[in-house]
Design a protein around this motif. Structure first.
Motif: not given
Length: 793
Positions: A254-268
C-alpha cells in the motif's frame, strides 16, 4: 468513441436464468454452483455478458444508481512498456439487479486478445456525492494488477488457438480408464513419475512465463536434434511434470505507487498512467479476487496467453511434461479486504483473512475460480495447506476441517480443447497442524484415505524438514521408513520452496545444547546448505529406490540462493526481514556480495560487506523480539545500539530498507545468474538418476513384504541406509547403499542384506566414488551412494 448498447433481451435472459436456477434447486449451494459459472465477463458472439455478486448493494444502493463503467483505449497500448499514459473512452451503461446479483449484456465492446488491450470494466455507483467502484473477482485478465480494472478477454479464442489441442484429444481418444469411484466416465490424468517445482518469477532472466517458455523451447529443440544440453539446462529435464508455484494475482504494498493511476477524468473520458506490475512475491499472498487469471507481474506481455503458451510448450516437447498448478485457496491476504465483499471473509486468521466456506455463494465461487484457473490446461493441481480449509463451530468453540469442500475440489472437472477431464490431485495436508504435537500425530494420509487416487505431500517433504542438521537422517528414519511402506501416493524429496527457506533460518553456529549443523556436508555454510538439499545420497534414495513421486526444486538443482521474498506487505515486512537473519551466512558468499551486479540497493544504504549486512539483521531480529514488533520502538532501539548504516533510522526508512532487501534478494535468486556456475559432472549425475527412475518406473510402488530398507545399527557416527527391492514381475532387483550423514565408513553392500554376491551391476554411484563391485569393500563419505541392479530373467 465506441458505441455501446445495452441488450435488453440478453440482459433479461441472464436475470431469468438466475431465477430459474435458484427456483430449481432447494440447496442454495447447488444453485450457486450453476450461477457462478456466468459471473465475470464473457465474450459471446459479438457481445459481452457481465455478472457480479453484489450483496453489499442490496439494502444500501438503489438499482438505478448502479452502472457498468466501460473504459476502451483510444489508441493501441504497449503492454510491454514499463510506464505509459493512456487515454480511455469512458461510458456508463445500465444494469439489472436480481437479488444479490447484478447483470448486463452489452454490444460495442472490444475483447482483449494476444495483440490488443480490450475494454476495461467495473461496476460504479454514487454514494454521498462520491463514486465507488466494484471490481470483478471472476476476471479473466488483470493487466494492471488486482487493484486495477479488469479486462474483457476473449477466452474462447485463447483455447481454440492453443498448440496442444492434440494432447488433450489423445487423452479422450486413447484415454485413461475412469476410476471406479467416478461413474461419469471422465478420464483423470495419471500421476507423474517425478516432478520439478518452479518459481516463475526467478526461474529465468525475465522472470516471466514467456521467458520460461523460451527456455523450454530451446531445450526441446536440442532434444529433437539430439544435441547435448548445457549443465544448467539439465537441471530442468528428466521429469515428466513441473509444478508452478502460485500464479494468481497477489496483494500489493500500500506504500507503493501502484500500477493503475488515473490522472484526469470526465463523463466520457479518462486519462490514466499505467505501469508494468513488478511485485516481488513467491505467490502465496493472494487476494482471491482475480484468482482465475494470472499474476501480471510474471507476464512479459501482460496477456494470459503466456500461460497457455507455456503449457502447450511443455505438452509438445519431445519428452512431454505435465503441468501442475499450485492452488492457494485456504486463505486471503489482508489486501483482499478492499476487493471482496464481506460475505467472502470469515474474519482475521493466521495468514491474513479466513474465507467463509459455509457461505453457499463463496463456496461455489471458490470452486468456480479453481475451475477457471485449471482450464488454462493444467494436468494436475496441488492444493496448498489443505489443513487450513476449516470452519468455526460456535457451539463447540472449535474449528472443523471442511473435508466435504476438499471433496468438491476433487470433483471439479476441466474442459480444454473440447475435452472434459479431471486433473491429478495433490493435497498438502499436515493436520492436526498447528496443534503442538502435529509433527508426531500427522499421518499425511487423511485425504489419500478419502480419495485413493489422490496424492499428498509426504512427511519428509513438509516445510519443517531441515537436512542440514546433524542426525536428520537418523531422527527422521521412522518417516523415511513410512515412505518405503506407504509412500506410493506421496510427493517425496527434501527440496522445495518451504524446506530451503527453513534451512536459511537455522543458526549457522548453534550453541552446543542445540542440534548441530552437519559439518561433513561442506566447508562453508552455503556449501553445506546447497549439498543438504541436493546430494547424491538423497537424490538416489528418492528417485532411484523409494516409491511415490519425488519432487525437486529448481533452486536446489542449480544450488542457487533462495529465501522468503515479498515486497508486497507494508505491515509485516520488517518482521519477515528479521526472520531472514541468517540468510547472508547461508546464501551469500562474500565474493557474491562484492559483485557489483548484486545487492545494489542495499549497498546504496551503506552496507559494505556481507558481515555488515549480517550484523544489521541480527540487531533487527533482537529489536523485533524485544519490542514485540512495535516499529517506533524498533527504530529507537536500533539507533541506540547503532547500526552499520547509521543511528538515525526512521520507521519509514526501515520499511523502505525492507522493500529494498526483498527486491535485491529476488534479483539475487534469479537463476540466470547461476547458469555459468553449474558443475558438469554433478548435473549429469542428477539427470542420470532421474532417467533411471523413468526407465525403472516400477519403483513408484510401495516396497513389498520381502523387500528391505534399513540402517546400520549401531550407527557409530555414520547413518548408513541400505535396501533391496525386487520388481513386481521378478524381472530385476535393486541394491541400494548410502552414507546419509556422518564420517566415512567402509561397507560391503551385499553383506548388509541377505542377497547373493553374483550378478550385480553398478547402475548409479556418486561422482568420483570408486566402486569395484557389490561384494567388494566400498568406502562411503557423507552423502555418497551406490545403486546396483541385477537381472532376474
Amino acid at each position: 468513441m465506441p458505441s455501446y448498447r445495452t441488450l435488453s433481451d440478453a440482459t433479461a435472459a441472464l436475470v431469468d436464468r438466475q431465477r430459474e436456477v435458484f427456483d430449481a434447486h432447494a440447496d442454495r449451494f447447488e444453485a450457486a454452483k450453476v450461477v457462478t459459472t456466468r459471473l465475470g465477463a464473457h465474450w459471446r458472439d459479438g457481445h459481452a455478458e457481465f455478472g457480479f455478486w453484489t450483496p453489499q448493494l442490496v439494502d444500501e444502493v438503489p438499482e438505478s444508481a448502479v452502472s457498468l463503467e466501460l473504459l476502451t483505449p483510444t489508441e493501441d497500448v504497449d503492454l510491454t512498456a514499463d510506464e505509459e499514459t493512456v487515454e480511455f473512452d469512458r461510458a456508463f451503461v445500465e444494469t439489472r439487479r436480481e437479488g444479490e446479483f447484478t447483470w448486463a449484456a452489452v454490444e460495442g465492446i472490444r475483447p482483449g486478445t494476444r495483440d490488443r488491450l480490450g475494454t476495461l470494466y467495473r461496476l460504479s455507483y454514487e454514494v454521498g456525492g462520491e463514486y465507488e467502484t466494484i471490481t470483478d473477482p471472476f476476471a479473466d485478465s488483470l493487466p494492471f494488477g488486482a487493484y486495477g480494472p479488469p479486462e474483457l478477454y476473449d477466452m474462447a479464442r485463447l483455447d481454440e488457438e492453443r498448440d496442444d489441442r492434440d494432447y488433450f484429444q489423445r487423452l479422450e481418444q486413447d484415454g485413461i480408464e475412469p476410476l471406479a469411484s467416478e461413474d461419469d466416465g471422465l478420464p483423470r490424468f495419471e500421476p507423474a513419475t517425478s516432478m520439478l517445482e518452479i518459481h516463475p518469477g526467478t526461474a529465468t532472466e525475465s522472470g516471466t512465463l514467456a521467458g520460461l517458455t523460451r527456455q523450454f523451447e530451446a531445450i526441446g529443440e536440442k532434444q529433437a536434434a539430439g544435441e547435448s544440453l548445457t549443465p544448467a539446462e539439465r537441471n530442468f529435464v528428466g521429469y515428466d511434470a513441473v509444478q508452478l508455484m502460485p500464479l494468481a494475482p497477489i496483494t500489493q504494498n500500500e506504500d507503493e505507487l501502484g500500477y493503475w493511476l488515473p490522472q484526469t477524468e470526465s463523463a466520457d473520458s479518462l486519462l490514466a498512467t499505467v505501469r508494468r506490475p513488478d511485485m516481488v512475491n513467491w505467490g502465496y499472498d493472494i487476494v482471491i479476487s482475480g484468482f482465475g487469471t494470472v499474476n501480471p507481474a510474471i507476464l512479459e506481455t501482460r496477456r494470459p496467453d503466456e500461460l497457455v503458451d507455456f503449457i502447450a510448450t511443455m505438452h509438445t516437447l519431445p519428452e512431454p511434461m505435465k503441468v501442475v498448478f499450485d492452488i492457494a485457496l485456504g486463505h486471503a491476504d489482508n489486501g483482499a479486504l478492499p476487493l471482496l465483499n464481506d460475505e467472502w471473509l470469515a474474519g482475521p486468521g493466521m495468514y491474513g483473512q479466513e474465507l467463509d466456506y459455509t457461505q453457499p455463494v463463496v463456496r461455489a465461487g471458490l470452486l468456480e475460480l479453481q475451475r477457471r484457473k485449471m482450464d488454462f490446461g493444467a494436468d494436475g493441481i496441488r492444493v496448498d495447506g489443505a489443513q487450513d480449509f476449516t470452519n468455526w463451530d460456535p457451539e463447540t468453540e472449535e474449528e472443523w476441517h471442511d473435508d466435504e469442500y476438499l471433496a468438491e475440489m476433487d470433483r471439479v472437472t476441466q474442459e480444454v480443447a473440447g475435452v472434459e477431464y479431471r486433473p491429478w490431485m495433490i493435497f498438502e495436508d499436515g493436520r492436526p497442524w498447528p496443534r503442538s504435537d502435529w509433527e508426531l500425530a500427522s499421518t499425511y494420509r487423511t485425504l489419500i484415505d478419502q480419495h485413493p487416487h489422490a496424492y499428498q505431500w509426504g512427511p519428509v517433504t513438509f516445510a519443517h524438514n531441515t537436512p542440514a542438521l546433524q542426525t536428520f537422517w537418523a531422527t527422521k528414519w521412522w518417516r523415511v521408513r513410512e515412505v518405503a511402506d506407504m509412500g506410493e501416493n506421496w510427493i517425496s524429496g527434501v527440496a522445495n520452496h518451504d524446506t530451503i527457506r527453513r534451512g536459511t533460518q537455522l543458526e549457522p553456529e548453534p550453541p552446543f545444547s542445540q542440534p548441530q549443523i552437519n559439518r561433513y556436508l561442506g566447508v562453508s555454510e552455503p556449501e553445506k546448505l546447497d549439498r543438504a538439499y541436493n546430494n547424491p545420497a538423497s537424490t538416489v534414495l528418492f528417485h532411484g529406490f523409494l516409491p511415490g513421486c519425488p519432487m525437486d526444486f529448481t533452486h536446489a538443482n542449480m544450488r542457487a540462493p533462495w529465501g522468503f521474498m515479498r515486497d508486497t506487505d507494508a505491515v509485516w515486512n520488517l518482521k519477515v526481514l528479521a526472520e531472514e537473519e541468517h540468510f547472508p551466512a547461508w546464501q551469500i558468499r562474500p565474493e557474491d556480495f562484492d559483485d557489483d551486479e548484486h545487492f545494489q540497493r542495499l549497498k546504496e544504504w551503506g552496507f559494505g560487506s556481507r558481515e555488515e549486512l549480517s550484523e544489521f539483521l541480527g540487531l533487527l531480529a533482537r529489536a523485533v523480539e524485544m519490542t514485540d514488533y512495535e516499529k517506533d520502538e524498533i527504530a529507537t532501539l536500533l539507533n541506540t545500539m547503532g547500526t552499520p548504516i547509521g543511528d538515525e533510522l526512521t520507521v519509514t526508512e526501515l520499511e523502505q530498507l525492507g522493500r529494498d532487501w526483498m527486491r535485491d534478494v529476488g534479483e539475487f535468486a534469479n537463476l540466470a545468474h547461476w547458469h555459468g556456475q553449474q558443475d558438469d559432472e554433478r548435473t549429469a549425475f542428477d539427470l542420470a538418476v532421474r532417467q533411471f527412475r523413468h526407465d525403472h518406473d516400477w519403483v513408484v510402488g510401495d516396497l513389498g513384504e520381502d523387500d528391505t530398507l534399513d540402517y546400520v545399527y549401531p550407527t557409530d557416527g555414520t547413518v548408513i541406509y541400505y535396501g533391496h527391492r525386487r520388481a513386481p514381475d521378478d524381472s530385476e532387483a535393486l541394491l541400494f547403499v548410502a552414507n546419509m550423514e556422518g564420517v566415512a565408513e567402509t561397507v560391503r553392500p551385499t553383506e548388509l542384506t541377505d542377497v547373493t554376491d553374483d550378478g550385480w551391476e553398478l547402475a548409479l554411484s556418486s561422482p568420483g566414488l570408486d566402486v569395484d563391485g557389490a561384494d567388494e569393500p566400498l568406502e562411503l563419505a557423507d552423502s555418497d551412494v551406490a545403486l546396483f541392479t541385477r537381472s532376474l530373467d
